[in-house]
Design a protein around this motif. Sequence first.
Motif, PDB file in Angstrom:
ATOM      1  N   LEU A  23       0.837  -1.198   0.000  1.00 53.37           N
ATOM      2  CA  LEU A  23       0.000   0.000   0.000  1.00 53.37           C
ATOM      3  C   LEU A  23       0.874   1.250   0.000  1.00 53.37           C
ATOM      4  CD1 LEU A  23      -2.693  -1.031   2.629  1.00 53.37           C
ATOM      5  CD2 LEU A  23      -2.833  -1.188   0.136  1.00 53.37           C
ATOM      6  N   GLU A  24       0.512   2.227  -0.801  1.00 53.87           N
ATOM      7  CA  GLU A  24       1.246   3.488  -0.808  1.00 53.87           C
ATOM      8  C   GLU A  24       0.984   4.266   0.471  1.00 53.87           C
ATOM      9  OE1 GLU A  24       0.973   5.860  -4.270  1.00 53.87           O
ATOM     10  OE2 GLU A  24       1.502   4.236  -5.628  1.00 53.87           O
ATOM     11  N   TYR A  25      -0.224   4.167   0.984  1.00 49.05           N
ATOM     12  CA  TYR A  25      -0.650   4.912   2.174  1.00 49.05           C
ATOM     13  C   TYR A  25      -1.195   3.903   3.164  1.00 49.05           C
ATOM     14  CZ  TYR A  25      -3.302   8.275   5.033  1.00 49.05           C
ATOM     15  OH  TYR A  25      -3.802   9.013   6.071  1.00 49.05           O
ATOM     16  N   THR A  26      -0.638   3.848   4.369  1.00 49.26           N
ATOM     17  CA  THR A  26      -0.870   2.721   5.267  1.00 49.26           C
ATOM     18  C   THR A  26      -1.794   3.025   6.439  1.00 49.26           C
ATOM     19  OG1 THR A  26       1.120   3.267   6.559  1.00 49.26           O
ATOM     20  CG2 THR A  26       1.382   1.743   4.699  1.00 49.26           C
ATOM     21  N   HIS A  27      -2.585   4.096   6.351  1.00 50.70           N
ATOM     22  CA  HIS A  27      -3.494   4.411   7.462  1.00 50.70           C
ATOM     23  C   HIS A  27      -4.470   3.269   7.705  1.00 50.70           C
ATOM     24  CE1 HIS A  27      -6.614   6.474   9.810  1.00 50.70           C
ATOM     25  NE2 HIS A  27      -5.657   7.319  10.151  1.00 50.70           N
ATOM     26  N   ALA A  28      -4.827   3.094   8.970  1.00 51.82           N
ATOM     27  CA  ALA A  28      -5.668   1.970   9.358  1.00 51.82           C
ATOM     28  C   ALA A  28      -7.006   1.961   8.637  1.00 51.82           C
ATOM     29  CB  ALA A  28      -5.896   1.995  10.867  1.00 51.82           C
ATOM     30  N   HIS A  29      -7.536   3.154   8.301  1.00 50.57           N
ATOM     31  CA  HIS A  29      -8.861   3.229   7.688  1.00 50.57           C
ATOM     32  C   HIS A  29      -8.802   3.338   6.164  1.00 50.57           C
ATOM     33  CE1 HIS A  29     -10.413   3.484  11.683  1.00 50.57           C
ATOM     34  NE2 HIS A  29      -9.821   4.631  11.922  1.00 50.57           N
ATOM     35  N   ALA A  30      -7.596   3.388   5.590  1.00 51.37           N
ATOM     36  CA  ALA A  30      -7.495   3.565   4.140  1.00 51.37           C
ATOM     37  C   ALA A  30      -7.803   2.269   3.403  1.00 51.37           C
ATOM     38  CB  ALA A  30      -6.099   4.067   3.773  1.00 51.37           C
ATOM     39  N   GLU A  31      -7.219   1.178   3.841  1.00 52.09           N
ATOM     40  CA  GLU A  31      -7.428  -0.130   3.226  1.00 52.09           C
ATOM     41  C   GLU A  31      -7.477  -1.176   4.335  1.00 52.09           C
ATOM     42  OE1 GLU A  31      -7.818  -1.120   0.129  1.00 52.09           O
ATOM     43  OE2 GLU A  31      -7.440   0.758  -0.964  1.00 52.09           O
ATOM     44  N   PRO A  32      -8.309  -2.194   4.203  1.00 48.22           N
ATOM     45  CA  PRO A  32      -8.337  -3.234   5.235  1.00 48.22           C
ATOM     46  C   PRO A  32      -7.054  -4.063   5.218  1.00 48.22           C
ATOM     47  CG  PRO A  32      -9.704  -3.866   3.369  1.00 48.22           C
ATOM     48  CD  PRO A  32      -9.268  -2.444   3.120  1.00 48.22           C
ATOM     49  N   THR A  33      -6.718  -4.620   6.356  1.00 52.92           N
ATOM     50  CA  THR A  33      -5.578  -5.517   6.435  1.00 52.92           C
ATOM     51  C   THR A  33      -5.876  -6.778   5.632  1.00 52.92           C
ATOM     52  OG1 THR A  33      -4.964  -4.686   8.602  1.00 52.92           O
ATOM     53  CG2 THR A  33      -4.114  -6.853   8.003  1.00 52.92           C
ATOM     54  N   ASP A  34      -4.898  -7.233   4.876  1.00 55.09           N
ATOM     55  CA  ASP A  34      -5.047  -8.424   4.046  1.00 55.09           C
ATOM     56  C   ASP A  34      -4.686  -9.650   4.894  1.00 55.09           C
ATOM     57  OD1 ASP A  34      -5.035 -10.442   2.194  1.00 55.09           O
ATOM     58  OD2 ASP A  34      -3.870  -9.348   0.691  1.00 55.09           O
ATOM     59  N   PHE A  35      -5.679 -10.206   5.566  1.00 55.42           N
ATOM     60  CA  PHE A  35      -5.418 -11.347   6.447  1.00 55.42           C
ATOM     61  C   PHE A  35      -5.109 -12.615   5.653  1.00 55.42           C
ATOM     62  CE2 PHE A  35      -7.880  -8.462   9.163  1.00 55.42           C
ATOM     63  CZ  PHE A  35      -6.991  -8.359  10.222  1.00 55.42           C
ATOM     64  N   ALA A  36      -5.568 -12.685   4.417  1.00 57.67           N
ATOM     65  CA  ALA A  36      -5.208 -13.822   3.571  1.00 57.67           C
ATOM     66  C   ALA A  36      -3.707 -13.826   3.308  1.00 57.67           C
ATOM     67  CB  ALA A  36      -5.986 -13.776   2.260  1.00 57.67           C
ATOM     68  N   LEU A  37      -3.140 -12.643   3.080  1.00 55.13           N
ATOM     69  CA  LEU A  37      -1.698 -12.537   2.896  1.00 55.13           C
ATOM     70  C   LEU A  37      -0.966 -12.970   4.161  1.00 55.13           C
ATOM     71  CD1 LEU A  37       0.924 -11.608   1.500  1.00 55.13           C
ATOM     72  CD2 LEU A  37       0.420  -9.291   2.327  1.00 55.13           C
ATOM     73  N   LEU A  38      -1.427 -12.473   5.315  1.00 58.66           N
ATOM     74  CA  LEU A  38      -0.775 -12.837   6.571  1.00 58.66           C
ATOM     75  C   LEU A  38      -0.897 -14.343   6.820  1.00 58.66           C
ATOM     76  CD1 LEU A  38      -1.770  -9.869   8.909  1.00 58.66           C
ATOM     77  CD2 LEU A  38       0.378 -10.228   7.676  1.00 58.66           C
ATOM     78  N   SER A  39      -2.024 -14.941   6.442  1.00 60.48           N
ATOM     79  CA  SER A  39      -2.192 -16.380   6.611  1.00 60.48           C
ATOM     80  C   SER A  39      -1.192 -17.153   5.747  1.00 60.48           C
ATOM     81  CB  SER A  39      -3.628 -16.776   6.259  1.00 60.48           C
ATOM     82  OG  SER A  39      -3.798 -18.169   6.356  1.00 60.48           O
ATOM     83  N   ARG A  40      -0.993 -16.676   4.504  1.00 57.39           N
ATOM     84  CA  ARG A  40      -0.013 -17.333   3.635  1.00 57.39           C
ATOM     85  C   ARG A  40       1.399 -17.205   4.200  1.00 57.39           C
ATOM     86  NH1 ARG A  40      -3.122 -14.817  -0.336  1.00 57.39           N
ATOM     87  NH2 ARG A  40      -1.523 -13.236  -0.733  1.00 57.39           N
ATOM     88  N   LEU A  41       1.722 -16.030   4.727  1.00 59.46           N
ATOM     89  CA  LEU A  41       3.047 -15.828   5.309  1.00 59.46           C
ATOM     90  C   LEU A  41       3.234 -16.691   6.553  1.00 59.46           C
ATOM     91  CD1 LEU A  41       3.353 -11.952   4.896  1.00 59.46           C
ATOM     92  CD2 LEU A  41       4.637 -13.697   3.641  1.00 59.46           C
ATOM     93  N   ALA A  42       2.167 -16.848   7.330  1.00 62.75           N
ATOM     94  CA  ALA A  42       2.234 -17.733   8.494  1.00 62.75           C
ATOM     95  C   ALA A  42       2.501 -19.168   8.049  1.00 62.75           C
ATOM     96  CB  ALA A  42       0.946 -17.644   9.303  1.00 62.75           C
TER      97      ALA A  42
END
Length: 374
Positions: free
Chosen positions: A279-298
Amino acid sequence: MSARQRCERPLRQGFTTGSAAAAATKAALNLLLTGGAPGVADIPLPPGAPEGRLAVPVAGAERDGDTARAWVVKDGGDDPDATHGATIACVARLRPLQDIGPCIELDGGRGVGRVTLPGLPVPPGQAAINPAPRAQILMAAQEALDQAGYAGGAELLIEVEDGEAIARHTLNPRLGIVGGISILGTAGVVKPFSHAAWQATIDSVLRVARAAGLQAAAFSTGRRSERLLMARRPDLPERAFVQAADFFAHALRQAAALGFTAVVWGCYFGKLAKMAQGLEYTHAHAEPTDFALLSRLAGDAGCTADIREAVARANTARHALELVPEGPLRREFARLTAQAALAAARGFGGPDLKISICCFGFETGVLAEAGAEK
């Protein structure tokens, strides 16, 4: 008022320190020229501003011999900063036409900073009154003179009550601006949560650092991460550190454009996860966290299917991190997330910028690092 009510009502604009100084200037000159100061000063906005004029309340005015002093309380609206509530004044003196011609002299007095380093819009030695507000103040002064039919000039001295103390809560010490705050404002008004203003601040700090000969910049997402990064990187001078907040891509692109050769990012896991998403801009309300990505990394870190599924259903990035057992698994999960963030950072900063990322634990210590250490 509840948080929900604040969110539902329109956000209130404020005005800049430049507009406050311009209003105080016009009120002080009106007192000298007409014998009365307005309760509200009608002032021009800086050249090029999208709006033309602004009405600014004047808190008070007084005359002392051949000078007049008027003051305005700066109002940041719903985007308050360190200068919100500051008392900004102008001490004005008229100068007859035969003395100097139709000339207006402007300087900063008590509580207005003075520039000591190159790289800013104002050269070293001058009062920290940026070009746009300087033009705005001079326009307001000329209006007052013209409206009164006065052909001479004026001497103007801008002051800020407790300006030196207020400046400690700004970036001025790091920018080499001593003795007070800066008089700022390209548009004359403060629009709540202005991305442009924050990006301009990042740019200013980077320009000063480069003008001082620095080749490495240290970005952080806030005060706490900056303090930890300073402790982690004692080799870097204070001027190298920039609170870039959520402007992940902008900070990296600007560092590359200005010729920095290395940058380091300090952050917590929540921001690291957003960086890993690219993400270019990482504010909490700008884009939701990609939990699918975090699951793959886990999964890549060696977590079981149960843990991966739990991470995919997590509420926050911190929650996802805490679902991974402490020890080697969590460290590897964080490292892989940092590596993904580093890949995104390199995409924004380009091939010539040496980038590293340091993610701090929520309680203490370094959670993960990626990229070159220095």
